[in-house]
Design a protein around this motif. Structure first.
Motif, mmCIF file in Angstrom:
data_model
loop_
_atom_site.group_PDB
_atom_site.id
_atom_site.type_symbol
_atom_site.label_atom_id
_atom_site.label_comp_id
_atom_site.label_asym_id
_atom_site.label_seq_id
_atom_site.Cartn_x
_atom_site.Cartn_y
_atom_site.Cartn_z
ATOM 1 N N CYS A 107 4.029 0.516 2.121
ATOM 2 C CA CYS A 107 3.870 -0.375 3.272
ATOM 3 C C CYS A 107 3.627 -1.788 2.756
ATOM 4 O O CYS A 107 2.607 -2.051 2.104
ATOM 5 N N ASP A 161 10.985 2.083 0.557
ATOM 6 C CA ASP A 161 10.952 2.936 -0.640
ATOM 7 C C ASP A 161 10.532 2.149 -1.867
ATOM 8 O O ASP A 161 9.822 2.658 -2.740
ATOM 9 N N THR A 212 7.778 -0.547 6.140
ATOM 10 C CA THR A 212 7.607 0.660 5.350
ATOM 11 C C THR A 212 8.908 0.903 4.595
ATOM 12 O O THR A 212 9.974 1.055 5.202
ATOM 13 N N GLU A 236 0.839 -1.201 0.000
ATOM 14 C CA GLU A 236 0.000 0.000 0.000
ATOM 15 C C GLU A 236 0.870 1.247 0.000
ATOM 16 O O GLU A 236 1.866 1.326 0.728
ATOM 17 N N LYS A 237 0.512 2.210 -0.837
ATOM 18 C CA LYS A 237 1.244 3.465 -0.879
ATOM 19 C C LYS A 237 0.876 4.296 0.349
ATOM 20 O O LYS A 237 -0.300 4.519 0.630
ATOM 21 N N VAL A 238 1.900 4.708 1.085
ATOM 22 C CA VAL A 238 1.684 5.526 2.277
ATOM 23 C C VAL A 238 2.497 6.805 2.153
ATOM 24 O O VAL A 238 3.213 7.023 1.170
ATOM 25 N N GLU A 239 2.397 7.626 3.163
ATOM 26 C CA GLU A 239 3.010 8.964 3.092
ATOM 27 C C GLU A 239 4.519 8.904 2.881
ATOM 28 O O GLU A 239 5.088 9.705 2.145
ATOM 29 N N HIS A 240 5.179 7.957 3.524
ATOM 30 C CA HIS A 240 6.639 7.896 3.467
ATOM 31 C C HIS A 240 7.165 6.789 2.558
ATOM 32 O O HIS A 240 8.306 6.350 2.701
#
Length: 276
Positions: free
Chosen positions: A60, A72, A70, A53-57
């Motif tokens: 994930c 890159d 989490t 899942e794409k998360v803020e940083h």
């Protein structure tokens, strides 16, 4: 994983099986895993990546046990299968093996006598030198008038991990299934050049011997230049060299490969009782 870790990235390797390098000798698998972890690679086994899942940083990655990382980037090594789609094999009535490759005999001939197949499409032993040898054998058989079968046993194999892996022949587990008596010789040590460089890398050498004939039926190496060493060991294994033949060779000192000819003490010996 080793390349990215060497470039300074934090790396987690997730594998669905009990340990990495399925099909290799258990000692080799464990030694390489230990060395990878020593270099800072996180190795997670018996898990799969269930979701990304794409998360803020970044991303994930959620595992099957609900743990998560989490990161890159996520790279999947999903395996491969023979690329035989669109070749018209069904129309030609060419039989497909259970593995998904083209079924062939020892001369690489398919179920249709005029159709041959070599290389990865047969899913026998998917290595470039093997495909080349199969191509040569095909040419000799069909155009040279010399029916030639390729021997797919005792093929030297390397894994260019860090450290390298080089193997040929039987694993300890397979040898114990095949022979009544199996002798194991093995050692682990820090190569001299690693000591001089102040590195903790340890090498691993293992010989698997048929206890009745004393023929060396397997050799497993983890360490610097393992691929180079196993190519030469392959000649001895193909010639059915015995442990005594190895022992009779003078060691080259100081090298890591001298361990191959100086292993004298059995690490263990297995004896299978005959069925009554």
């Amino acid at each position: 994983a080793g390349i990215f870790r060497g470039l300074g990235a934090q790396v987690a390797l997730v594998y669905r099986g009990d340990n990495i390098l399925r099909g290799f000798d258990d000692d080799v698998r464990e030694h390489l895993r230990t060395e990878m972890q020593r270099r800072g690679i996180t190795v997670v086994t018996k898990q799969t990546v269930d979701a990304v899942e794409k998360v803020e940083h970044g991303l994930c990655a959620e595992l099957s046990d609900r743990a998560s990382f989490t990161v890159d980037q996520v790279m999947f090594a999903t395996g491969r299968k023979p690329n035989i789609a669109g070749l018209g094999l069904e129309a030609a009535k060419v039989q497909i093996a259970r593995t998904g490759g083209i079924a062939v005999d020892e001369l690489s001939r398919s179920s249709v006598p005029s159709i041959y197949a070599v290389g990865d499409v047969t899913d026998r032993l998917n290595l470039t030198p093997v495909a080349i040898r199969e191509g040569h054998a095909f040419a000799d058989s069909v155009f040279g008038g010399r029916p030639t079968a390729v021997d797919h046993t005792n093929v030297p194999t390397a894994v260019f991990s860090e450290p390298e892996v080089g193997v040929i022949g039987l694993t300890e587990a397979t040898a114990r299934q095949r022979f009544a008596t199996v002798d194991i010789y093995k050692t682990t040590f820090r190569p001299m050049k690693m000591s001089l460089a102040g590195r903790d890398t340890r090498a691993f050498f293992k010989l698997v011997v048929d206890g009745e004939t004393q023929r060396v039926v397997g050799c497993h190496i983890v360490g610097p230049d393992a691929g180079e060493m196993i190519q030469l060991v392959g000649i001895a294994i193909k010639m059915k060299a015995t442990k005594a033949d190895f022992d009779a060779v003078m060691a080259v000192h100081p090298t890591a490969s001298e361990e191959l000819v100086t292993l004298r003490e059995k690490a263990m010996s297995y004896h299978r009782e005959a069925a009554e």
